[in-house]
Write an enzyme that holds these catalytic residues in place. Structure first.
Site, PDB file in Angstrom:
ATOM      1  N   GLU A  86       0.860  -1.197   0.000  1.00 54.66           N
ATOM      2  CA  GLU A  86       0.000   0.000   0.000  1.00 54.66           C
ATOM      3  C   GLU A  86       0.894   1.245   0.000  1.00 54.66           C
ATOM      4  O   GLU A  86       1.151   1.817   1.051  1.00 54.66           O
ATOM      5  CB  GLU A  86      -0.955   0.003   1.206  1.00 54.66           C
ATOM      6  CG  GLU A  86      -2.248  -0.779   0.996  1.00 54.66           C
ATOM      7  CD  GLU A  86      -2.109  -2.240   1.377  1.00 54.66           C
ATOM      8  OE1 GLU A  86      -1.000  -2.643   1.768  1.00 54.66           O
ATOM      9  OE2 GLU A  86      -3.109  -2.985   1.268  1.00 54.66           O
ATOM     10  N   SER A  87       1.434   1.600  -1.133  1.00 50.30           N
ATOM     11  CA  SER A  87       2.204   2.835  -1.377  1.00 50.30           C
ATOM     12  C   SER A  87       3.701   2.720  -1.093  1.00 50.30           C
ATOM     13  O   SER A  87       4.311   1.762  -1.546  1.00 50.30           O
ATOM     14  CB  SER A  87       1.550   4.042  -0.708  1.00 50.30           C
ATOM     15  OG  SER A  87       0.191   4.131  -1.107  1.00 50.30           O
ATOM     16  N   CYS A 101      -1.837   3.841   1.711  1.00 49.39           N
ATOM     17  CA  CYS A 101      -3.231   4.018   1.300  1.00 49.39           C
ATOM     18  C   CYS A 101      -4.108   2.899   1.866  1.00 49.39           C
ATOM     19  O   CYS A 101      -3.692   2.190   2.786  1.00 49.39           O
ATOM     20  CB  CYS A 101      -3.300   4.056  -0.227  1.00 49.39           C
ATOM     21  SG  CYS A 101      -2.681   2.549  -0.987  1.00 49.39           S
ATOM     22  N   SER A 301       2.182   1.307  -8.691  1.00 49.02           N
ATOM     23  CA  SER A 301       2.987   2.132  -7.775  1.00 49.02           C
ATOM     24  C   SER A 301       4.383   2.289  -8.348  1.00 49.02           C
ATOM     25  O   SER A 301       4.892   1.350  -8.982  1.00 49.02           O
ATOM     26  CB  SER A 301       3.131   1.449  -6.406  1.00 49.02           C
ATOM     27  OG  SER A 301       1.952   1.560  -5.674  1.00 49.02           O
ATOM     28  N   HIS A 315       1.203   6.756  -7.200  1.00 51.33           N
ATOM     29  CA  HIS A 315       0.352   5.608  -6.862  1.00 51.33           C
ATOM     30  C   HIS A 315      -0.987   5.762  -7.567  1.00 51.33           C
ATOM     31  O   HIS A 315      -1.583   6.845  -7.526  1.00 51.33           O
ATOM     32  CB  HIS A 315       0.182   5.499  -5.349  1.00 51.33           C
ATOM     33  CG  HIS A 315       1.512   5.343  -4.677  1.00 51.33           C
ATOM     34  ND1 HIS A 315       2.171   4.140  -4.620  1.00 51.33           N
ATOM     35  CD2 HIS A 315       2.337   6.257  -4.105  1.00 51.33           C
ATOM     36  CE1 HIS A 315       3.342   4.314  -4.030  1.00 51.33           C
ATOM     37  NE2 HIS A 315       3.474   5.601  -3.714  1.00 51.33           N
TER      38      HIS A 315
END
Ligand code: PUT
Length: 401
Positions: A86-87, A101, A301, A315
Site C-alpha cells: 500500500e504505497s 493508502c 505504484s 500511486h
C-alpha cells in the site's frame, strides 16, 4: 459484477529526527585540545545517526503494525526507497517518509517507530513531523485512529504534549482554518489544520511547527550549576543540517481519464515497465532511477530516486468508480508550473488538489506564494480548470499552499 472499493487516498507521515545530546564538560576549563577531542567525538557520534542502519527485518515488523508490506526496493547514496503493498516508504539519513493508502494504520506504529529509531540510531528527538491526508472517499471503512482527523490529532497530541491551556484557549479548538473541534485539555507542540472545505474537498495537516535551531552553534536547552566535584552538564540540542533546503510538491487527483487509467491494468499492459513507458511517467522528471510495480488485476505504484537525493512517487487506483492518482516529489524548482502541467497532461484528472511546502533555504521558497496567487502554475492548462479554493500558511520554518 461489482468491483470492490479501494481507498487510494494516502496517509502521509514525514518525520525529521535529531538528537538531544548531553555534553559533560566543564565549560570554564575546556582547553583547545579538549575542544578538539569533543569535536572529534561529536563527529563520530553523528556518523552513526542514520536511519538507513535500521535492518530491513525491523522495518518489516513495523510495517505489519501498519498493515502493509515491502514488495520492492531500490536505493542510492542518499535514500532507501521501498515500494509497499500500500504505497511507499523512503528512508534517508534523518528523514522518514511513510505514505500508505487503503485501510492502513501508520499512526499505530508511531510509538514502536520512535523506540526503534532511538535504539538503532540514537536519534531521540523528533525535530519536525508532518502528517497529512486528503479527505477519504469512504471514511467509514477506515480503522482507528484513522476514521476521523480529530481522532488522529488526539493520538498525535499524546506524543507531543505542550503546556496546559486555560478554559478560554481550550474552547478555541484544535484544528485551524476549519470547523472548530475540541479534542484535548492539553495543548500540544503540534498544530492541526484543515485546508479547503470539509463539505467538499479538503486536506488535513498536523505539524509541529517548531523553530529551527541556528545552524552554527547548538542551542543550550538546559544547564546545571557547577560544583567542584560535579562538572556542569550542558544539554544541547543538536540539529544536523537543520538549515538544509527542503521542499515537497504533492498532487492528488480524482475523476481520472478512463483511457489513461486503463494503462494501469494487466488487461492492457503486461508489465510495470510497459505501463511506465506507455503513460509517459518516465518522462515526468529527468534522471530518476525507477522502481515500478503493476498490481493484479490493476493498480500501479512507482518510486523514483535521483543521484542528487530527490525522489518521486506515484500511486494509481485506476477503477473508474473511485479512480485516484497521487504524485509526490521533493525535486527542487524555482517554479513548479512545468512539473504540475506535465503531471496533469499525463493523467488528465477531472479534479485535483496541489500542495507545495518549501522552507526559506529552498530554491522553491516562493513556490507556495506563487501557487496561491496565480493560475500560471497550470501553464497551458490554466483555462481547462477552475480553481475552487486556495490557502496559504506560513509556519515557522515552512511556507505551504
Ligand atoms: N509531506 C510533508 C512535506 C513537508 C516538507 N518536506
Amino acid at each position: 459484477m461489482s468491483v470492490q472499493f479501494f481507498e487510494g487516498v494516502e496517509k502521509l507521515l514525514e518525520i525529521w529526527f535529531s538528537t538531544n545530546v548531553n555534553n559533560n564538560h566543564n565549560k570554564k576549563e575546556t582547553s583547545q585540545q579538549q575542544q578538539q577531542q569533543q569535536q572529534q567525538q561529536k563527529l563520530e557520534i553523528e556518523s552513526k545517526h542514520d536511519l538507513r542502519i535500521i535492518p530491513r527485518q525491523k522495518w518489516e515488523s513495523l510495517l505489519k503494525i501498519v498493515r502493509c508490506e515491502i514488495i520492492s526496493f531500490c536505493r542510492n547514496d542518499s535514500v532507501d526507497a521501498y515500494v509497499l503493498s500500500e504505497s511507499s516508504m523512503f528512508v534517508s539519513k534523518r528523514r522518514l517518509i511513510l505514505k500508505t493508502c487503503g485501510t492502513t494504520t501508520p499512526l499505530q506504529c508511531l510509538e514502536p517507530l520512535l523506540d526503534l529509531v532511538e535504539s538503532y540510531t540514537g536519534f531521540d528527538k523528533v525535530e519536525n513531523l508532518f502528517y497529512s491526508r486528503k479527505n477519504y472517499k469512504r471514511p467509514e471503512l477506515q480503522i482507528a485512529p484513522h476514521r476521523a482527523f480529530e481522532e488522529e490529532v488526539t493520538l498525535l497530541d499524546t506524543f507531543f504534549p505542550g503546556k496546559y491551556l486555560n478554559q478560554t484557549t481550550m474552547q478555541a479548538g484544535r484544528i485551524r482554518n476549519a470547523k472548530i473541534v475540541t479534542t484535548s485539555l492539553i495543548s500540544s507542540d503540534g498544530e492541526a489544520y484543515c485546508l479547503g472545505s470539509e463539505e467538499s474537498e479538503c486536506w488535513y495537516l498536523y505539524t509541529l511547527n517548531r523553530e529551527a535551531a541556528p545552524s552554527s552553534a547548538p542551542q543550550p536547552t538546559g544547564q546545571q550549576e557547577s560544583t567542584d566535584d560535579a562538572p556542569p552538564t550542558t544539554t544541547t540540542t543538536t540539529t544536523m543540517n537543520e538549515r538544509e533546503p527542503d521542499q515537497t510538491l504533492e498532487i492528488m487527483m480524482t475523476q481520472l481519464d478512463p483511457e489513461v487509467m486503463s494503462i494501469f491494468t494487466r488487461h492492457v499492459c503486461s508489465s510495470a515497465e510497459e505501463a511506465t513507458r506507455k503513460s509517459g511517467i518516465d518522462q515526468l522528471l529527468p534522471n530518476m532511477l525507477i522502481d515500478d510495480f503493476l498490481f493484479e488485476p490493476c493498480g500501479y505504484s512507482m518510486n523514483g530516486v535521483s543521484k542528487n537525493g530527490s525522489y518521486m512517487t506515484i500511486h494509481i487506483t485506476p477503477e473508474p468508480d473511485f479512480s485516484y492518482v497521487s504524485f509526490e516529489s521533493n525535486v527542487a524548482a524555482a517554479s513548479y508550473g512545468d512539473v504540475i502541467e506535465r503531471v496533469l497532461r499525463c493523467f488528465k484528472p477531472g479534479k485535483f488538489v496541489v500542495s507545495i511546502f518549501a522552507n526559506k533555504q529552498s530554491v522553491a521558497a516562493e513556490g507556495p506564494r506563487e501557487l496561491e496567487q496565480s493560475d500560471d502554475c497550470l501553464g497551458g492548462l490554466r483555462r481547462d480548470y477552475v480553481r475552487d479554493d486556495a490557502q496559504y500558511c506560513r509556519f515557522k520554518n515552512y511556507d505551504l499552499s
